[in-house]
Scaffold this active site. Sequence first.
Site, PDB file in Angstrom:
ATOM      1  N   GLY A  10     -34.652  14.193  -2.244  1.00  0.00           N
ATOM      2  CA  GLY A  10     -35.493  13.345  -3.071  1.00  0.00           C
ATOM      3  C   GLY A  10     -36.108  13.993  -4.205  1.00  0.00           C
ATOM      4  O   GLY A  10     -35.469  14.904  -4.795  1.00  0.00           O
ATOM      5  N   SER A  11     -37.165  13.440  -4.651  1.00  0.00           N
ATOM      6  CA  SER A  11     -37.724  13.924  -6.054  1.00  0.00           C
ATOM      7  C   SER A  11     -38.149  15.295  -6.062  1.00  0.00           C
ATOM      8  O   SER A  11     -38.876  15.753  -5.134  1.00  0.00           O
ATOM      9  CB  SER A  11     -38.737  12.871  -6.694  1.00  0.00           C
ATOM     10  OG  SER A  11     -39.659  12.773  -5.699  1.00  0.00           O
ATOM     11  N   PRO A  12     -38.308  16.007  -7.251  1.00  0.00           N
ATOM     12  CA  PRO A  12     -38.828  17.554  -7.231  1.00  0.00           C
ATOM     13  C   PRO A  12     -40.519  17.309  -6.977  1.00  0.00           C
ATOM     14  O   PRO A  12     -40.993  18.173  -6.414  1.00  0.00           O
ATOM     15  CB  PRO A  12     -38.767  17.591  -8.650  1.00  0.00           C
ATOM     16  CG  PRO A  12     -37.584  17.131  -9.194  1.00  0.00           C
ATOM     17  CD  PRO A  12     -37.286  15.549  -8.439  1.00  0.00           C
ATOM     18  N   VAL A  35     -42.098  15.016  -4.923  1.00  0.00           N
ATOM     19  CA  VAL A  35     -42.191  15.063  -3.345  1.00  0.00           C
ATOM     20  C   VAL A  35     -41.802  16.323  -2.821  1.00  0.00           C
ATOM     21  O   VAL A  35     -42.395  16.745  -1.645  1.00  0.00           O
ATOM     22  CB  VAL A  35     -41.775  13.779  -2.977  1.00  0.00           C
ATOM     23  CG1 VAL A  35     -41.928  13.702  -1.274  1.00  0.00           C
ATOM     24  CG2 VAL A  35     -42.172  12.647  -3.552  1.00  0.00           C
ATOM     25  N   GLY A  36     -40.776  16.997  -3.277  1.00  0.00           N
ATOM     26  CA  GLY A  36     -40.119  18.197  -2.840  1.00  0.00           C
ATOM     27  C   GLY A  36     -41.306  19.216  -2.818  1.00  0.00           C
ATOM     28  O   GLY A  36     -41.447  19.919  -2.019  1.00  0.00           O
ATOM     29  N   GLU A  52     -33.013  19.221  -1.477  1.00  0.00           N
ATOM     30  CA  GLU A  52     -32.121  18.790  -2.463  1.00  0.00           C
ATOM     31  C   GLU A  52     -32.844  17.780  -3.277  1.00  0.00           C
ATOM     32  O   GLU A  52     -33.143  16.468  -3.354  1.00  0.00           O
ATOM     33  CB  GLU A  52     -31.246  17.861  -1.746  1.00  0.00           C
ATOM     34  CG  GLU A  52     -30.314  18.723  -0.753  1.00  0.00           C
ATOM     35  CD  GLU A  52     -29.104  19.426  -1.232  1.00  0.00           C
ATOM     36  OE1 GLU A  52     -28.938  19.337  -2.448  1.00  0.00           O
ATOM     37  OE2 GLU A  52     -28.579  20.410  -0.639  1.00  0.00           O
ATOM     38  N   CYS A  76     -28.366  11.347  -8.373  1.00  0.00           N
ATOM     39  CA  CYS A  76     -29.147  12.673  -8.598  1.00  0.00           C
ATOM     40  C   CYS A  76     -28.277  13.385  -9.551  1.00  0.00           C
ATOM     41  O   CYS A  76     -28.728  14.099 -10.065  1.00  0.00           O
ATOM     42  CB  CYS A  76     -29.333  13.450  -7.228  1.00  0.00           C
ATOM     43  SG  CYS A  76     -27.744  13.727  -6.442  1.00  0.00           S
TER      44      CYS A  76
HETATM   45  P1  NAD Z   1     -38.850  10.351  -3.254  1.00  0.00           P
HETATM   46  O1  NAD Z   1     -38.991  11.726  -3.403  1.00  0.00           O
HETATM   47  O2  NAD Z   1     -39.676   9.176  -3.995  1.00  0.00           O
HETATM   48  O3  NAD Z   1     -38.512   9.873  -1.649  1.00  0.00           O
HETATM   49  C1  NAD Z   1     -37.722  10.491  -0.818  1.00  0.00           C
HETATM   50  C2  NAD Z   1     -38.093  10.504   0.633  1.00  0.00           C
HETATM   51  O4  NAD Z   1     -39.614  11.234   0.556  1.00  0.00           O
HETATM   52  C3  NAD Z   1     -38.457   8.933   1.049  1.00  0.00           C
HETATM   53  O5  NAD Z   1     -38.141   8.972   2.612  1.00  0.00           O
HETATM   54  C4  NAD Z   1     -40.071   8.971   1.048  1.00  0.00           C
HETATM   55  O6  NAD Z   1     -40.447   8.109   2.026  1.00  0.00           O
HETATM   56  C5  NAD Z   1     -40.427  10.432   1.125  1.00  0.00           C
HETATM   57  N1  NAD Z   1     -41.662  10.342   0.453  1.00  0.00           N
HETATM   58  C6  NAD Z   1     -41.963   9.790  -0.741  1.00  0.00           C
HETATM   59  N2  NAD Z   1     -43.491  10.114  -1.205  1.00  0.00           N
HETATM   60  C7  NAD Z   1     -43.728  11.039  -0.129  1.00  0.00           C
HETATM   61  C8  NAD Z   1     -44.865  11.941  -0.184  1.00  0.00           C
HETATM   62  N3  NAD Z   1     -45.916  11.723  -0.976  1.00  0.00           N
HETATM   63  N4  NAD Z   1     -45.110  12.552   1.089  1.00  0.00           N
HETATM   64  C9  NAD Z   1     -44.238  12.552   1.978  1.00  0.00           C
HETATM   65  N5  NAD Z   1     -42.943  12.066   1.996  1.00  0.00           N
HETATM   66  C10 NAD Z   1     -42.582  11.102   0.962  1.00  0.00           C
HETATM   67  O7  NAD Z   1     -37.347  10.200  -3.852  1.00  0.00           O
HETATM   68  P2  NAD Z   1     -36.644   8.738  -4.097  1.00  0.00           P
HETATM   69  O8  NAD Z   1     -37.116   8.219  -5.349  1.00  0.00           O
HETATM   70  O9  NAD Z   1     -36.112   8.237  -2.765  1.00  0.00           O
HETATM   71  O10 NAD Z   1     -35.158   9.159  -4.465  1.00  0.00           O
HETATM   72  C11 NAD Z   1     -34.892   9.815  -6.095  1.00  0.00           C
HETATM   73  C12 NAD Z   1     -34.940  11.196  -6.200  1.00  0.00           C
HETATM   74  O11 NAD Z   1     -34.229  11.953  -5.145  1.00  0.00           O
HETATM   75  C13 NAD Z   1     -34.467  11.806  -7.611  1.00  0.00           C
HETATM   76  O12 NAD Z   1     -35.240  12.722  -8.083  1.00  0.00           O
HETATM   77  C14 NAD Z   1     -33.052  12.011  -7.332  1.00  0.00           C
HETATM   78  O13 NAD Z   1     -32.475  12.869  -8.313  1.00  0.00           O
HETATM   79  C15 NAD Z   1     -33.310  13.028  -5.756  1.00  0.00           C
HETATM   80  N6  NAD Z   1     -32.061  12.998  -5.235  1.00  0.00           N
HETATM   81  C16 NAD Z   1     -31.545  14.325  -4.969  1.00  0.00           C
HETATM   82  C17 NAD Z   1     -30.382  14.546  -4.484  1.00  0.00           C
HETATM   83  C18 NAD Z   1     -29.498  15.565  -4.177  1.00  0.00           C
HETATM   84  O14 NAD Z   1     -28.929  15.630  -3.334  1.00  0.00           O
HETATM   85  N7  NAD Z   1     -30.058  16.796  -4.752  1.00  0.00           N
HETATM   86  C19 NAD Z   1     -29.727  13.146  -3.995  1.00  0.00           C
HETATM   87  C20 NAD Z   1     -30.271  12.022  -4.282  1.00  0.00           C
HETATM   88  C21 NAD Z   1     -31.318  11.855  -4.795  1.00  0.00           C
END
Ligand code: NAD
Length: 477
Positions: A204-206, A208-209, A226, A260
Amino acid sequence: MNRLGYKMSKMAQMDEDHIGAAFAHQRAGMVARRHTFGLRERRVALDDLATAIKQNEAALVAAMAADFGKPKAEVILSEFIPAMQEIRHASRHLRRWMRPRRAAPTLVTFGTSARVRAEARGVCLIIAPWNYPFLLAIGPLVSALAAGNSAIIKPSEMTPATSALIARLVKETFSPDLVTVIEGGVDASQALLALPFDHIFFTGSPAVGKIVMAAAAKTLASVTLELGGKSPTIIGPDADLKSAAKWIAFGKFSNAGQTCIAPDHVFVHRSVKDDFLAALSERIARSYGDGKNSAHLAHIVSYKHAERLVGLLDDAVSKGAQVILGGDAQGRSMAPTLIEAITPEMQIDHEEIFGPILPVVIYDDIADVIRQINARPKPLALYIFDKHRGRTDDVIAATSSGGVGVNLTSAQFVHHRIPFGGVNGSGMGAAHGYFGFRAFSHQRPVLTNHFSVLSLIFPPYTGRAKRLISLFRRVLG
Ligand code: NAD
């Protein structure tokens, strides 16, 4: 409040109890499974998963069409095939991956034998994003199962049809003490993160990471992150411009730029700017027409994200950016868009774009490009188009990124023999093939004594012990 201190606003206590029970069930299952989940059982689990995916191919296409109008060809290419490949590759190589590795004794450990066992980490949490909602939930599951773990998957709430499909498919295929799915949004994710998982695999996003890593710090769970970021692309003076245009159009506009590893922006050498833009515009027209209502272009995942993209474009244009191509947006559709004259005052220069807008930045000196890349968080991908090998190698040597693509985009994701992952701002740890298996394994050394001489130096440090220590000092010090 849960253990992390988050307010459980929307989620009922009942749901939290259900999540706790699902975790406890897996924890209990894992105790027995450590001994019994061997090569044969893991291969059966992977085969069952492959069968379930094949049987649900049409449902997969329908779910993603409903969630964000993803074209069938892209579902097959970027969700179905890579998931099947991941399974096939793991199944084929698992015996070798699982085999304990012997390590020769060193001088100090002479008289012992050593082996390193790849052991299951235990109960794992997989949190997936919406942009490749099936693959990024199922891909990590393949690695988790191959390494002998149980897993709870939390798919993205932004793609509800695919999330429901993953939940049904898993329920029909696996016993819940091996694999289960918890659907839901941020509340469900945070309730899960409060539990003492052995490993968390987050995509997911940096932003939330960072939340995930902070949660993992409370339980000392290991993490694979990731993440994303702004992946730069460079067109050198000796690039094959037609080929570069093809790869960039594909990498940037498939999934409507919600990838991503999509090129975020492109640096073009001044000497080839006009020819490159002509080649790219032609390629875009050939692939997507004028971009309005193209059946080959996915939609933006939500109105909120579509508004964000329009906002980025408006902000840039209001501060002097020029639209070279596209710029039209309606509802959740946005045409492939090229813009130039980006400045640091514009939001688009800072935020991961994650949509079909490609800023084009002209450069004269590659040193300036390298400086700009190094001034930002390390990107997930760096792409270089140039036939000049020395220049390409110089850029690679002077920068850092999760991975590099030379004269191509995106294909590094589907090569199962190389690690896929970010570095610092774009993530940590790696996925795919053996590297995914490693992420979900603990490398456990077992050292066995046969005739080790080390006991001769134990205290009291007199006589023979003293002489041996000074001998060691002379030979090894
Ligand atoms: P996101 O971080 O918003 O959400 C990812 C997951 O985290 C979802 O399941 C969501 O329910 C959960 N989440 C969201 N907010 C949260 C919080 N506050 N606390 C705990 N969990 C939470 O990401 P997204 O919008 O679904 O995806 C887009 C991002 O993911 C982009 O930054 C993209 O570059 C990245 N991405 C990376 C890869 C990779 O392999 N490196 C692949 C796909 C997407």
